[in-house]
Write a protein that holds these residues in place. Structure first.
Motif, PDB file in Angstrom:
ATOM      1  N   LYS A 219      84.565  48.291 175.029  1.00  0.00           N
ATOM      2  CA  LYS A 219      84.432  49.708 174.677  1.00  0.00           C
ATOM      3  C   LYS A 219      84.158  49.922 173.194  1.00  0.00           C
ATOM      4  O   LYS A 219      83.960  51.066 172.759  1.00  0.00           O
ATOM      5  CB  LYS A 219      85.701  50.459 175.085  1.00  0.00           C
ATOM      6  CG  LYS A 219      86.029  50.395 176.569  1.00  0.00           C
ATOM      7  CD  LYS A 219      87.147  51.340 176.956  1.00  0.00           C
ATOM      8  CE  LYS A 219      86.674  52.786 176.922  1.00  0.00           C
ATOM      9  NZ  LYS A 219      87.675  53.719 177.508  1.00  0.00           N
TER      10      LYS A 219
ATOM     11  N   THR B  30      82.485  50.372 169.618  1.00  0.00           N
ATOM     12  CA  THR B  30      81.206  50.931 169.160  1.00  0.00           C
ATOM     13  C   THR B  30      80.180  49.832 168.931  1.00  0.00           C
ATOM     14  O   THR B  30      79.013  49.954 169.316  1.00  0.00           O
ATOM     15  CB  THR B  30      81.428  51.732 167.866  1.00  0.00           C
ATOM     16  OG1 THR B  30      82.248  52.873 168.154  1.00  0.00           O
ATOM     17  CG2 THR B  30      80.111  52.182 167.262  1.00  0.00           C
TER      18      THR B  30
ATOM     19  N   CYS C 130      85.274  48.469 166.005  1.00  0.00           N
ATOM     20  CA  CYS C 130      86.080  49.045 167.073  1.00  0.00           C
ATOM     21  C   CYS C 130      86.877  50.216 166.516  1.00  0.00           C
ATOM     22  O   CYS C 130      87.637  50.051 165.558  1.00  0.00           O
ATOM     23  CB  CYS C 130      87.010  48.000 167.673  1.00  0.00           C
ATOM     24  SG  CYS C 130      86.166  46.520 168.292  1.00  0.00           S
TER      25      CYS C 130
ATOM     26  N   ASP D 184      87.130  55.130 170.237  1.00  0.00           N
ATOM     27  CA  ASP D 184      86.538  54.450 171.392  1.00  0.00           C
ATOM     28  C   ASP D 184      87.522  54.381 172.555  1.00  0.00           C
ATOM     29  O   ASP D 184      87.123  54.060 173.688  1.00  0.00           O
ATOM     30  CB  ASP D 184      86.131  53.008 171.029  1.00  0.00           C
ATOM     31  CG  ASP D 184      84.981  52.930 170.046  1.00  0.00           C
ATOM     32  OD1 ASP D 184      84.172  53.884 170.000  1.00  0.00           O
ATOM     33  OD2 ASP D 184      84.892  51.917 169.315  1.00  0.00           O
TER      34      ASP D 184
END
Length: 412
Positions: free
Chosen positions: A133, A135, A151, A155
């Motif tokens: 998940k 970015t 991250c 997120d």
């Protein structure tokens, strides 16, 4: 580096949560503050003189908790930052104020992280299914290209965030694997306390914990890594939500020093939450402007009088901005003198974040690099900041250092 077995334990998320109750910890803190050997280790390395003699003479005196000592992200010299364990360690070392840097999740819940986009260096996310998940998922280093990864708290949902474990803040940009990227703690820090700790905190949880530890609060509203508004969540909503969580917990405004690098956030609090705005802290990052010089007011965006007129009462630059060297001695900078003349109170950051000082101290000591040749300089700097600059508090990654000095000098 941490042994691979220790890293595997962290990565697997099987670290054990400390079971001692907050009430027990708080009771123990009321009786004594523990600073360990480091403050006197630093004093031993000072040049002989009156200050060294004074600090040595306090060796047998109990250290008291002090608002002058501020736990920067807790006690991250040795504990994973912004975790329950880091906050408890800071309180045990006498920090009267403890910091939660505030970011937000995908469902707009407030959590304690130094940056909205630092999960890849401060948690075990890369070794969990939640890595998908991020970015920017992890891309290994290749040739001259460094590893890439980003991250964000945004997120993840709050529940997903709280499933992670904190680790020492580090990432190896030359790494070809996730394991190598995560196993990068600086040699002068330690993973010793990371294997069985790392409980992440919501902002509200940090308020409850720090209150129960008998401490006060300095939350920092972190600059978002996402465009604002975020799903309708505006910057003003973000600033207000931070304050609302203290009000919901029944914390008086006098116990909260809300901070931001964004002057507009501080001015929002001054206008809309004046009780909190009265001691809101403007984290001055003017040093990022090309040509800016703490010794030359003509290079400053705002005069100190301008800031005071806007309603700013407390300003907080990094250590080096407040001092310079004259005739081989540390003295206040023009910036520090102007801030005092304008009636601004000063807080500064961050002690114990530079590693050994034998090679000049790095970024935080750049204005006194010429005389920074060993760890004894640290206590000399603290003394100038306290006695000559007149700061009201010092952030430290190892609060014991500041707590020992402040207690010895009778600072509250």
């Amino acid at each position: 580096m941490v042994p691979k077995s220790g890293l595997a334990s962290l990565v697997a998320g099987t670290a054990l949560v400390a079971t001692a109750s907050v009430a027990t910890v708080s009771m123990a803190l009321a009786e004594t503050v523990q600073v360990g050997p480091r403050p006197l280790f630093l004093v031993d390395r000072m040049d002989d003189g009156a200050l060294k003699e004074k600090l040595l003479a306090c060796a047998g005196t109990p250290v008291k908790r002090t608002l002058f000592s501020i736990g920067h992200r807790g006690a991250p010299l040795q504990f994973p930052e912004h975790t329950r364990d880091s906050y408890v360690a800071a309180a045990r070392m006498g920090a009267g104020i403890i910091e939660c840097d505030v970011a937000f999740t995908a469902d707009m819940e407030l959590v304690c992280r130094h940056a909205q986009n630092d999960l890849h260096t401060t948690t075990n996310i890369l070794a969990t299914d939640l890595a998908a998940k991020c970015t920017q998922p992890f891309t290994p280093a290749s040739g001259d290209e460094p590893a890439r990864v980003e991250c964000r708290t945004s997120d993840l949902t709050l529940a997903e965030f709280l499933s992670l474990r904190g680790k020492m803040d580090a990432g190896d940009s030359s790494a070809a694997t996730v394991e190598a990227y995560m196993d990068a703690t600086a040699g002068w820090r330690t993973d010793l306390y990371a294997a069985e700790t790392g409980t992440l905190m919501t902002h509200a949880d940090s308020i409850a914990l720090i209150r129960d530890l008998g401490g006060k609060f300095t939350p920092e509203l972190k600059t978002p890594a996402v465009d604002m508004p975020f799903d309708g969540f505006t910057q003003e909503d973000y600033a207000q939500k931070l304050i609302d969580e203290y009000k919901a917990a029944g914390i008086p405004a006098s116990d909260v020093w809300a901070q931001s690098f964004n002057l507009d956030d501080v001015l929002y609090w001054v206008e809309h939450e004046p009780a909190f705005g009265a001691q809101a802290v403007y984290l001055d990052d003017s040093y990022e402007i090309e040509g800016w010089d703490p010794m030359d007011p003509s290079t400053w965006t705002h005069t100190m009088a301008d800031l005071k007129a806007m309603g700013v009462n407390i300003i907080a630059p990094p250590l080096w901005v407040l001092v310079t060297v004259e005739n081989g001695e540390i003295v206040p900078s023009v910036y520090a003198e102007n801030a005092k003349a304008a009636g601004l109170s000063i807080i500064t950051w961050s002690l114990e974040r530079s590693g050994p000082l034998v090679t000049g101290g790095g970024w935080y000591y750049q204005s006194i690099e010429a005389i920074t040749d060993g760890d004894g300089v640290m206590m000399e700097l603290v003394d100038v900041l306290a006695q000559d600059v007149g700061v009201i508090g010092i952030f430290s990654d190892w609060p014991a250092t500041v707590s020992y000095y402040a207690s010895c000098m009778g600072l509250k």
